[in-house]
Design a protein around this motif. Structure first.
Motif, PDB file in Angstrom:
ATOM      1  N   MET A 181       0.828  -1.199   0.000  1.00 15.01           N
ATOM      2  CA  MET A 181       0.000   0.000   0.000  1.00 15.01           C
ATOM      3  C   MET A 181       0.866   1.255   0.000  1.00 15.01           C
ATOM      4  N   LEU A 182       1.891   1.265   0.816  1.00 15.43           N
ATOM      5  CA  LEU A 182       2.738   2.448   0.933  1.00 15.43           C
ATOM      6  C   LEU A 182       3.581   2.678  -0.322  1.00 15.43           C
ATOM      7  N   GLU A 183       3.918   1.617  -1.017  1.00 17.59           N
ATOM      8  CA  GLU A 183       4.625   1.781  -2.286  1.00 17.59           C
ATOM      9  C   GLU A 183       3.748   2.552  -3.277  1.00 17.59           C
ATOM     10  N   VAL A 184       2.456   2.230  -3.293  1.00 16.13           N
ATOM     11  CA  VAL A 184       1.519   2.954  -4.153  1.00 16.13           C
ATOM     12  C   VAL A 184       1.369   4.392  -3.661  1.00 16.13           C
ATOM     13  N   ALA A 185       1.300   4.570  -2.346  1.00 18.53           N
ATOM     14  CA  ALA A 185       1.154   5.913  -1.781  1.00 18.53           C
ATOM     15  C   ALA A 185       2.305   6.819  -2.195  1.00 18.53           C
ATOM     16  N   GLU A 186       3.528   6.296  -2.134  1.00 15.97           N
ATOM     17  CA  GLU A 186       4.685   7.103  -2.495  1.00 15.97           C
ATOM     18  C   GLU A 186       4.680   7.483  -3.976  1.00 15.97           C
ATOM     19  N   LYS A 187       4.137   6.602  -4.818  1.00 14.09           N
ATOM     20  CA  LYS A 187       4.111   6.870  -6.253  1.00 14.09           C
ATOM     21  C   LYS A 187       2.961   7.787  -6.643  1.00 14.09           C
ATOM     22  N   GLU A 188       1.782   7.541  -6.076  1.00 13.97           N
ATOM     23  CA  GLU A 188       0.582   8.218  -6.555  1.00 13.97           C
ATOM     24  C   GLU A 188       0.153   9.403  -5.700  1.00 13.97           C
ATOM     25  N   ASN A 189       0.543   9.433  -4.433  1.00 19.52           N
ATOM     26  CA  ASN A 189       0.082  10.490  -3.527  1.00 19.52           C
ATOM     27  C   ASN A 189       1.238  11.089  -2.739  1.00 19.52           C
ATOM     28  N   HIS A 190       2.340  11.293  -3.426  1.00 21.64           N
ATOM     29  CA  HIS A 190       3.523  11.900  -2.821  1.00 21.64           C
ATOM     30  C   HIS A 190       3.334  13.409  -2.682  1.00 21.64           C
ATOM     31  N   HIS A 191       3.825  13.965  -1.593  1.00 24.96           N
ATOM     32  CA  HIS A 191       3.816  15.416  -1.388  1.00 24.96           C
ATOM     33  C   HIS A 191       4.873  15.754  -0.350  1.00 24.96           C
ATOM     34  N   SER A 192       5.467  16.912  -0.472  1.00 24.40           N
ATOM     35  CA  SER A 192       6.533  17.299   0.453  1.00 24.40           C
ATOM     36  C   SER A 192       6.043  17.435   1.886  1.00 24.40           C
ATOM     37  N   LYS A 193       4.737  17.611   2.067  1.00 23.43           N
ATOM     38  CA  LYS A 193       4.179  17.764   3.416  1.00 23.43           C
ATOM     39  C   LYS A 193       3.716  16.437   4.015  1.00 23.43           C
ATOM     40  N   ILE A 194       3.875  15.352   3.264  1.00 23.46           N
ATOM     41  CA  ILE A 194       3.416  14.042   3.727  1.00 23.46           C
ATOM     42  C   ILE A 194       4.604  13.139   4.018  1.00 23.46           C
ATOM     43  N   THR A 195       4.562  12.469   5.159  1.00 19.30           N
ATOM     44  CA  THR A 195       5.532  11.434   5.516  1.00 19.30           C
ATOM     45  C   THR A 195       4.790  10.120   5.688  1.00 19.30           C
ATOM     46  N   TYR A 196       5.221   9.080   4.980  1.00 17.29           N
ATOM     47  CA  TYR A 196       4.619   7.760   5.112  1.00 17.29           C
ATOM     48  C   TYR A 196       5.530   6.868   5.950  1.00 17.29           C
ATOM     49  N   LEU A 197       4.935   6.162   6.909  1.00 18.81           N
ATOM     50  CA  LEU A 197       5.680   5.265   7.786  1.00 18.81           C
ATOM     51  C   LEU A 197       5.119   3.857   7.701  1.00 18.81           C
ATOM     52  N   ASN A 198       5.983   2.876   7.519  1.00 17.20           N
ATOM     53  CA  ASN A 198       5.581   1.472   7.524  1.00 17.20           C
ATOM     54  C   ASN A 198       5.532   1.013   8.975  1.00 17.20           C
ATOM     55  N   LEU A 199       4.375   1.181   9.593  1.00 10.41           N
ATOM     56  CA  LEU A 199       4.234   0.989  11.041  1.00 10.41           C
ATOM     57  C   LEU A 199       2.825   0.514  11.365  1.00 10.41           C
ATOM     58  N   PRO A 200       2.667  -0.517  12.196  1.00  8.48           N
ATOM     59  CA  PRO A 200       1.330  -0.943  12.608  1.00  8.48           C
ATOM     60  C   PRO A 200       0.750   0.008  13.645  1.00  8.48           C
ATOM     61  N   MET A 201      -0.562   0.076  13.708  1.00  8.78           N
ATOM     62  CA  MET A 201      -1.221   0.949  14.682  1.00  8.78           C
ATOM     63  C   MET A 201      -0.916   0.541  16.115  1.00  8.78           C
ATOM     64  N   GLU A 202      -0.568  -0.717  16.300  1.00 12.28           N
ATOM     65  CA  GLU A 202      -0.238  -1.184  17.652  1.00 12.28           C
ATOM     66  C   GLU A 202       1.058  -0.576  18.183  1.00 12.28           C
ATOM     67  N   SER A 203       1.818   0.090  17.317  1.00 11.54           N
ATOM     68  CA  SER A 203       3.120   0.651  17.718  1.00 11.54           C
ATOM     69  C   SER A 203       3.131   2.176  17.703  1.00 11.54           C
ATOM     70  N   LEU A 204       1.992   2.794  17.945  1.00 14.91           N
ATOM     71  CA  LEU A 204       1.913   4.254  17.920  1.00 14.91           C
ATOM     72  C   LEU A 204       2.824   4.913  18.952  1.00 14.91           C
ATOM     73  N   SER A 205       3.112   4.208  20.030  1.00 13.76           N
ATOM     74  CA  SER A 205       3.949   4.790  21.086  1.00 13.76           C
ATOM     75  C   SER A 205       5.356   5.095  20.594  1.00 13.76           C
ATOM     76  N   GLN A 206       5.743   4.555  19.433  1.00 16.54           N
ATOM     77  CA  GLN A 206       7.062   4.841  18.881  1.00 16.54           C
ATOM     78  C   GLN A 206       7.131   6.221  18.219  1.00 16.54           C
ATOM     79  N   ILE A 207       5.966   6.836  17.999  1.00 16.20           N
ATOM     80  CA  ILE A 207       5.937   8.178  17.409  1.00 16.20           C
ATOM     81  C   ILE A 207       6.044   9.197  18.538  1.00 16.20           C
ATOM     82  N   SER A 208       6.962  10.143  18.422  1.00  9.62           N
ATOM     83  CA  SER A 208       7.248  11.053  19.530  1.00  9.62           C
ATOM     84  C   SER A 208       6.582  12.416  19.408  1.00  9.62           C
TER      85      SER A 208
END
Length: 268
Positions: free
Chosen positions: A99-126
């Motif tokens: 999914m993220l490979e498609v996101a980077e190709k089709e919906n790329h923007h300088s204001k968007i950061t895509y992370l390959n991360l499960p929702m169960e690991s949200l605590s890793q975002i600071s």
């Protein structure tokens, strides 16, 4: 299995997703499932486009200069819409590498950061956000209490949490005939199974063994309140008479909604 190297920096901290992805269901990287899902979404009259998406966006606050976290961002279509709506920064996370490979190709923007991360690991975002959004992904998460706590901690004061999920009348059902019909095959009503019991349900959707987690309305409401949120709105999208004239195939939603959409606010 290694992490995808899209942009893994959040406030200069590299997120280590090795292991976390291995322990969670990643059905969207199953080629058969993904192919079926993409065919469904390409139908412009699908229920996501006609009902769930418009209601989800109607519950969003003004996005101007807001920071946004998208949980289960998929191919990033919503992330790009948030930027187009005025958001100054968007972070989209998803467990699916494909999914993220498609996101980077089709919906790329300088204001968007895509992370390959499960929702169960949200605590890793600071960092913190003004808005956390999730479209039809939360029913894949086992520990709803932890997820809601993590979202609360990631929000700025007075931050908003907007999410959609499969309706509890859908998530409770796991097998057998979905509808009771008359002798002509007309649907009379939906069959409800074990609604009062929260927990894992496995079903067939493009492939066998798709795992979802059912929660009653009271479980959803009480968890949000317990973790500090004020619930501002609940919506169960159903078609109007005018919509049914245009989309008669969605008359089933008069028996039961497919989606539940919620807006909640972080209290100080």
């Amino acid at each position: 299995r290694s992490c995808v190297r899209f942009r893994y920096l959040v406030e200069s901290k590299k997120i280590n997703c090795m292991g976390n992805l291995m322990s969670q269901q990643n059905i969207y990287d199953n080629s058969t499932f993904l192919e079926g899902y993409q065919k469904l979404r390409k139908n412009q009259n699908n229920a996501n486009n006609v009902f769930e998406g418009p209601v989800l966006f109607s519950l969003l606050p003004d996005l101007k200069d807001k920071t946004v976290l998208d949980l289960g961002c998929g191919v990033g279509g919503h992330c790009l819409e948030f930027v187009n709506g005025g958001a100054k920064k968007v972070v989209g996370i998803d467990i699916s590498k494909k999914m993220l490979e498609v996101a980077e190709k089709e919906n790329h923007h300088s204001k968007i950061t895509y992370l390959n991360l499960p929702m169960e690991s949200l605590s890793q975002i600071s960092e913190k956000f003004d808005l956390v959004v999730s479209s039809l992904a939360i029913h894949y998460v086992k520990d709803f209490e932890k997820l809601v706590s993590d979202v609360f901690n990631l929000l700025n004061d007075d931050g908003i949490f907007v999410f959609s999920q499969e309706h509890p009348f859908n998530t409770c059902f796991s097998g057998g005939e979905r509808w009771t019909k008359d002798e002509k095959g007309n649907k009379l009503f939906a069959n409800i199974s074990n609604y009062s019991t929260d927990g894992l349900r496995e079903s067939s959707w493009f492939v066998d063994g798709v795992k979802k987690y059912h929660r009653t309305f009271s479980s959803i409401v009480n968890t949000l309140v317990l973790k500090g949120f004020v619930i501002e709105k609940f919506v169960e999208p159903i078609p109007t008479e005018q919509m049914l004239e245009k989309y008669p195939e969605h008359k089933d939603l008069l028996h039961k909604p497919d989606f539940l959409v919620v807006r909640a606010k972080k209290t100080n």
